[in-house]
Write a protein that holds these residues in place. Structure first.
Motif, PDB file in Angstrom:
ATOM      1  N   SER A 308       0.842  -1.211   0.000  1.00 40.15           N
ATOM      2  CA  SER A 308       0.000   0.000   0.000  1.00 40.15           C
ATOM      3  C   SER A 308       0.870   1.251   0.000  1.00 40.15           C
ATOM      4  CB  SER A 308      -0.934  -0.006   1.209  1.00 40.15           C
ATOM      5  OG  SER A 308      -1.864  -1.045   1.070  1.00 40.15           O
ATOM      6  N   SER A 352      -4.810   1.410   2.439  1.00 40.96           N
ATOM      7  CA  SER A 352      -4.731   0.107   3.104  1.00 40.96           C
ATOM      8  C   SER A 352      -5.765  -0.834   2.509  1.00 40.96           C
ATOM      9  CB  SER A 352      -4.996   0.268   4.613  1.00 40.96           C
ATOM     10  OG  SER A 352      -5.095  -0.991   5.221  1.00 40.96           O
ATOM     11  N   GLN A 353      -5.286  -1.906   1.923  1.00 36.17           N
ATOM     12  CA  GLN A 353      -6.198  -2.903   1.346  1.00 36.17           C
ATOM     13  C   GLN A 353      -7.212  -3.356   2.385  1.00 36.17           C
ATOM     14  OE1 GLN A 353      -7.896  -6.523   1.068  1.00 36.17           O
ATOM     15  NE2 GLN A 353      -5.962  -6.675   2.182  1.00 36.17           N
ATOM     16  N   SER A 354      -6.702  -3.811   3.522  1.00 34.39           N
ATOM     17  CA  SER A 354      -7.581  -4.374   4.559  1.00 34.39           C
ATOM     18  C   SER A 354      -8.319  -3.296   5.328  1.00 34.39           C
ATOM     19  CB  SER A 354      -6.748  -5.191   5.546  1.00 34.39           C
ATOM     20  OG  SER A 354      -5.803  -4.323   6.185  1.00 34.39           O
ATOM     21  N   THR A 357      -4.710  -2.237   9.058  1.00 30.79           N
ATOM     22  CA  THR A 357      -3.291  -2.279   9.411  1.00 30.79           C
ATOM     23  C   THR A 357      -3.011  -1.318  10.574  1.00 30.79           C
ATOM     24  OG1 THR A 357      -2.667  -2.962   7.227  1.00 30.79           O
ATOM     25  CG2 THR A 357      -0.949  -1.882   8.500  1.00 30.79           C
ATOM     26  N   GLU A 493       9.076 -11.693  -0.390  1.00 30.95           N
ATOM     27  CA  GLU A 493       8.120 -12.304   0.543  1.00 30.95           C
ATOM     28  C   GLU A 493       7.616 -13.656   0.078  1.00 30.95           C
ATOM     29  OE1 GLU A 493       4.367 -10.306   1.111  1.00 30.95           O
ATOM     30  OE2 GLU A 493       4.286  -9.650  -0.958  1.00 30.95           O
TER      31      GLU A 493
HETATM   32  O1  M6R Z   1      -3.951  -4.195   4.365  1.00 32.37           O
HETATM   33  P1  M6R Z   1      -2.836  -3.222   4.044  1.00 32.37           P
HETATM   34  O2  M6R Z   1      -2.842  -2.823   2.618  1.00 32.37           O
HETATM   35  O3  M6R Z   1      -2.804  -2.061   4.944  1.00 32.37           O
HETATM   36  O4  M6R Z   1      -1.528  -4.053   4.303  1.00 32.37           O
HETATM   37  C1  M6R Z   1      -0.277  -3.433   4.288  1.00 32.37           C
HETATM   38  C2  M6R Z   1       0.826  -4.437   4.097  1.00 32.37           C
HETATM   39  O5  M6R Z   1       0.897  -5.309   5.178  1.00 32.37           O
HETATM   40  C3  M6R Z   1       0.615  -5.257   2.813  1.00 32.37           C
HETATM   41  O6  M6R Z   1       0.490  -4.404   1.704  1.00 32.37           O
HETATM   42  C4  M6R Z   1       1.772  -6.214   2.560  1.00 32.37           C
HETATM   43  O7  M6R Z   1       2.931  -5.508   2.299  1.00 32.37           O
HETATM   44  C5  M6R Z   1       1.411  -7.116   1.381  1.00 32.37           C
HETATM   45  N1  M6R Z   1       0.568  -8.196   1.811  1.00 32.37           N
HETATM   46  C6  M6R Z   1       2.596  -7.638   0.701  1.00 32.37           C
HETATM   47  O8  M6R Z   1       2.265  -8.382  -0.417  1.00 32.37           O
END
Ligand code: M6R
Length: 613
Positions: A308, A352-354, A357, A493
């Motif tokens: 992100s 943030s995808q989720s 975070t 990763e």
């Molecule tokens: O849910 P988020 O986008 O906030 O997560 C942030 C990072 O933990 C996430 O982008 C992480 O770097 C990826 N899973 C890596 O592929």
């Protein structure tokens, strides 16, 4: 992204079949569930927020009985994941119930129009509007198929629909545009669903619908129509029969849509995810609102972690290039070191995808407390970021199960590009027609991503089989730098291979000291930085094994040689290059992991969502 299913049988109760299908569709969305049955001409709906197992128990879904039923598992795009917004949705008097996967772009104007004609709109969804549009046709005396054709011709966006109509107990109507939908044909039972796994307990005789097709199934019949410029026409039975195929998938393979891992499935889902992202954001008023906040702000911060953060870097780049607005991109966990500079009216774009975070939420809370306005960019409606932010832009990529962010990265980039374009428009750096033209370019992103995946696949597989790499560089300039950073993160990763990304111009300031014979160096060439050719030559001169990833329409003063290999990806200009150059690294990381015997979906020491400091 949501999962939909509908089953109609000559006799017996189809509700257990619908629920079994929903279990296999839950990967497509899991924030709410609903089922509707047509019980002898009366439609019964049960729906609630929560996961299938929970809603099934709470609402006693297994006690529903009917020989025609539809079901839905939701991934919220319009409206919070609550009971009211769960599908199925009904028309004013409950004689039409439907489930939907997709995003309706002209949602706001349709809603206003339907409300002004006195429709009782209960939810905040775009889906409900479709039920009311069909209702208008039916109440005007049209046959349902005509009412459906009229309704879908009013929709701009993507949809896969399964529809019950009270007065037609054995039928399920359906329609598809830019969202997946298939039909399944069994013995005395026919069905419609988002994908094959959802129907494997019923039949292996499957037909994939095309965009613009709609129609109905009953237990023994199917009628399919095709929407065209001058109306619609019915497909001949012989054409329908020719398109029915028998699939050989096992259930285990099918649970991942036929792919061996979620990561590769999600890589391949990028074109569809981008389509949904584009539909949802290209004309969204909240994107323009966020853009106005940005151009009026004294300072703009962009925070995010991991992938992100990389999407945030891409945003800073476009914001500067297109709108001439400076911003400060920050890794979320670094927020406190810059906190003292944050003041009233500053804007924080939190990516943030989720939406959960920890570090990103902490940054948001701290900056908000100092008077900053928070624009959240997330994939999860109702997440903590969604609730904390002053304004949320949804990326609509659908659920991502693999720990590695893949489709959510490209969807984040698209929303942020549109935000940068709107900011440029709000600031007068682009006039409205230029802004429209730039946003229009992004309509090609799904196609570019799809071609990039196709071109990358054999190259990534081949390069992944070179087993002797211990460490690699991934370099870029300008736009190429954040793409390189994201590529290196994927390789680290998932493939557990050390990969370092830095701006290519930095090589001579230190890192080139590591380069020796055979050292692998990937260069991400974007059309803003032809000077990267020089970086390729300086690396090759020191014995590096140089691989230059470049858009096919970019002129580069470089030829393939023994030391330099040029990997050509689709072109289309600077706005499309993130979609053209990103999938290669996702695929390289994936195949390297698989060939090394690692599980790409669950890399060691990592979790999908980091909810601790
Ligand atoms: O849910 P988020 O986008 O906030 O997560 C942030 C990072 O933990 C996430 O982008 C992480 O770097 C990826 N899973 C890596 O592929």
């Amino acid at each position: 992204m949501c999962g939909i299913i509908g089953v109609t049988a000559r006799d017996g109760n189809v509700v257990p079949l619908v629920l079994e299908g929903l279990e296999r569709l839950e990967y497509r969305g899991y924030d709410s569930v609903g089922v509707a049955v047509n019980a002898g001409g009366r439609i019964l709906v049960r729906k609630a927020s929560g996961k299938l197992a929970d809603v099934r128990r709470r609402l006693a879904l297994d006690s529903l009985v009917g020989s025609t039923a539809i079901g839905h598992t939701r991934w919220a795009t319009h409206g919070a994941p609550n009971d009211v917004n769960a599908h199925p949705h009904e028309d004013c008097d409950g004689s039409i119930a439907l489930v939907h996967n997709g995003v309706i772009r002209n949602y706001a104007s349709l809603r206003e129009e339907l409300a002004s004609r006195g429709h009782r709109l209960r939810s905040e969804t775009d889906t409900e509007l479709i039920a009311h549009l069909i209702e208008e046709g039916v109440k005007a005396g049209l046959p349902v198929i005509e009412a459906l054709a009229g309704a879908i011709s009013r929709l701009d966006g993507s949809y896969a629909l399964a529809i019950l109509v009270a007065g037609e107990p054995g039928r399920i109507y359906f329609a598809r545009m830019r969202s997946p939908l298939i039909l399944g044909f069994g013995e005395g039972v026919n069905a419609v669903a988002s994908d094959i796994p959802a129907l494997l307990h019923l039949t292996r005789r499957i037909m994939t619908l095309e965009d613009g097709e709609f129609g109905w199934i009953s237990p023994d019949r199917v009628e399919i129509y095709r929407l065209g410029a001058g109306g619609y026409e019915r497909l001949k039975a012989i054409e329908v029969q020719a398109r029915v195929k028998t699939v050989e998938w096992t259930l285990e393979k099918a649970s991942k849509g036929g792919y061996p891992h979620f990561m590769i499935k999600e890589i391949y889902e990028q074109p569809q995810a981008l389509q949904d992202t584009y539909n949802g954001a290209v004309e969204a008023p909240e994107v323009s609102r966020a853009a106005r906040l940005i151009v009026e702000a004294p300072r703009v911060y962009v925070v995010g972690a991991g992938t992100s953060y990389h999407a945030g870097l891409v945003f800073s780049y476009y914001l500067s290039r297109l709108a001439g607005v400076a911003s400060i991109p920050l890794i979320s966990s670094e927020f406190k070191f810059y906190e003292s500079t944050v003041g009233e009216g500053d804007v924080v774009v939190a990516v943030s995808q989720s939406g959960e975070t920890y570090d990103t939420l902490e940054a948001v809370r701290a900056y908000k407390a100092r008077g900053a306005v928070v624009i959240g960019v997330t994939n999860v409606v109702g997440s903590a970021l969604d609730r904390l932010g002053d304004l949320t832009l949804y990326i609509r990529a659908g659920p991502e199960i693999g720990v590695a962010a893949t489709k959510t990265f490209t969807s984040q980039v698209m929303v942020l590009q549109l935000l940068a374009i709107r900011a440029a428009e709000a600031r007068g750096a682009l006039d409205p027609s230029e802004a429209r033209e730039k946003a229009g370019i992004l309509a090609a992103a799904p196609q570019v991503a799809s071609e990039a995946i196709r071109s990358s696949e054999p190259l990534a597989k081949l390069l992944a089989s070179r087993g002797n790499w211990r460490s690699i560089y991934v370099l870029g300039r300008g736009l190429g730098y954040p793409i390189a950073k994201e590529g290196a993160l994927k390789i680290k990763e998932i493939a557990y291979l050390h990969a370092e990304a830095y701006p290519a111009g930095e090589s001579k300031h230190g890192p080139i000291a590591l380069v020796e014979d055979g050292f692998p160096v990937f260069l991400v060439a974007t059309s803003d930085s032809p000077e990267i050719a020089g970086n390729a030559l300086e690396m090759a001169a020191r014995g590096a094994d140089v691989m230059v990833l470049k858009p096919s329409d970019m002129e580069l003063d470089l030829k393939s040689s023994e030391r330099i290999r040029i990997l050509s990806m689709p072109g289309g200009g600077l706005l499309l290059e993130p979609y053209s150059l990103t999938p290669f690294f996702q695929l390289l990381a994936y195949y390297k992991a698989v060939q090394s015997g690692y599980d790409p979906d669950k890399p060691r020491n990592l979790a999908k969502t980091v909810t601790v400091e």
